[in-house]
Motif scaffolding. Structure first.
Motif, short mmCIF file in Angstrom:
data_model
loop_
_atom_site.label_atom_id
_atom_site.label_comp_id
_atom_site.label_asym_id
_atom_site.label_seq_id
_atom_site.Cartn_x
_atom_site.Cartn_y
_atom_site.Cartn_z
N ASN A 159 -16.58 9.68 -3.46
CA ASN A 159 -15.45 10.51 -3.01
C ASN A 159 -15.64 11.11 -1.62
N GLY A 160 -16.76 10.80 -0.96
CA GLY A 160 -16.97 11.34 0.38
C GLY A 160 -17.45 12.77 0.42
N HIS B 199 -9.83 8.37 9.48
CA HIS B 199 -10.93 9.11 8.85
C HIS B 199 -11.48 10.14 9.84
N LYS B 200 -10.64 11.08 10.21
CA LYS B 200 -10.99 12.03 11.27
C LYS B 200 -12.17 12.90 10.88
N CYS C 272 -18.21 1.61 -0.88
CA CYS C 272 -19.00 2.74 -1.37
C CYS C 272 -18.36 4.07 -0.97
N HIS C 273 -18.12 4.24 0.33
CA HIS C 273 -17.57 5.49 0.86
C HIS C 273 -16.17 5.24 1.43
N PRO C 274 -15.39 6.30 1.64
CA PRO C 274 -13.99 6.12 2.01
C PRO C 274 -13.71 5.38 3.31
N GLU D 21 -7.18 11.09 3.91
CA GLU D 21 -7.42 10.22 5.06
C GLU D 21 -7.46 8.75 4.64
N ALA D 22 -8.12 8.47 3.53
CA ALA D 22 -8.23 7.09 3.06
C ALA D 22 -6.88 6.53 2.64
N LYS D 23 -6.06 7.35 2.03
CA LYS D 23 -4.72 6.90 1.65
C LYS D 23 -3.91 6.52 2.89
N LYS D 24 -4.02 7.32 3.94
CA LYS D 24 -3.30 7.02 5.18
C LYS D 24 -3.79 5.71 5.78
#
Length: 238
Positions: free
Chosen positions: A38-39, A183-184, A8-10, A58-61
């Motif tokens: 999309n957060g 996800h800082k 649902c969320h990143p 953040e999600a890509k990392k």
């Protein structure tokens, strides 16, 4: 195998199934992490547009840590229900693109509507992806020609049905936490909004399940009981 995880969320996939996804990647599976929201609601100071952009990076990392492909479907948080048909179509296209051997997603009874709606969106999309005349934005993707097992992540914050399938993530718990720590902005938000340190609770919950199983750390899953989706073999890592 091709593994599709839909959250649902990143940060939801990392929190609830990060260790399992890391094990899938280690055994050679192609892992795709798809997120519907999309957060955009996950901050107190940044605007919706600003925090959505931050959380995408953040999600890509996080996904890159295990070599997973990351897809975000771009709907604002708290508005998944209002975009139901759109998201069924988009997830259907993702299923056609990935051609998954199995899917991991949220269970049907979670603590907020966006999570529970994600469950039904994924289920409806798994059918829509098999229908030749169902509308698509990507006609180049082949129609999905089978039903596939759908596994529901146990959520650490609610009373879930007892896990039916357990995955020993002792060798990937550090990877799971590392993924979450990317996800800082969400860590900052949860410290303010919920007075919570999820990095600590991720380890605590995994260890609690591990103690019950006589091992280090564990993630738990149930599975979809509808016709065509019941697993005939072990799909998740041991």
């Amino acid at each position: 195998m091709n593994v599709l995880a839909v959250g649902c969320h990143p940060d939801d996939l990392e929190i609830n199934a990060g260790g399992t996804l890391a094990k899938c990647a280690k055994r050679g599976d192609k892992v795709t992490m798809c997120v519907l929201g999309n957060g955009s609601a996950g901050h107190k100071v940044l605007s919706m547009e600003e925090i959505a952009a931050v959380r995408l990076e953040e999600a890509k990392k996080s996904a890159a840590i295990i070599g997973a492909e990351y897809i975000n479907l771009g709907v604002d948080d708290m508005f998944l229900r209002q975009n139901y048909d759109l998201l069924v179509k988009r997830v259907s296209d993702v299923i056609r693109k990935v051609q998954p051997d199995f899917i991991i997603t949220h269970g049907p009874d979670e603590y907020m509507v966006d999570h529970s709606i994600t469950n039904t969106i994924v289920f409806d999309a798994s059918m829509a992806a098999t229908v030749y005349h169902y509308p698509t934005d990507h006609p180049e993707y082949p129609v999905f020609t089978k039903f596939t097992p759908i596994f529901y992540m146990e959520h650490k914050g609610i009373c879930c049905p007892p896990a039916e399938i357990l995955v020993d993530i002792t060798d990937t718990i550090d990877t799971k936490v590392e993924m979450y720590l990317q996800h800082k902005s969400q860590i900052e938000w949860l410290a303010v909004h919920d007075n919570a340190d999820l990095a600590e609770s991720i380890r605590a919950h995994g260890r609690s399940l591990g103690l019950k199983c006589g091992t280090g750390y564990v993630e738990g899953f149930t599975f979809c009981k509808h016709t065509g989706h019941i697993p005939l073999k072990r799909y998740l890592p041991e």
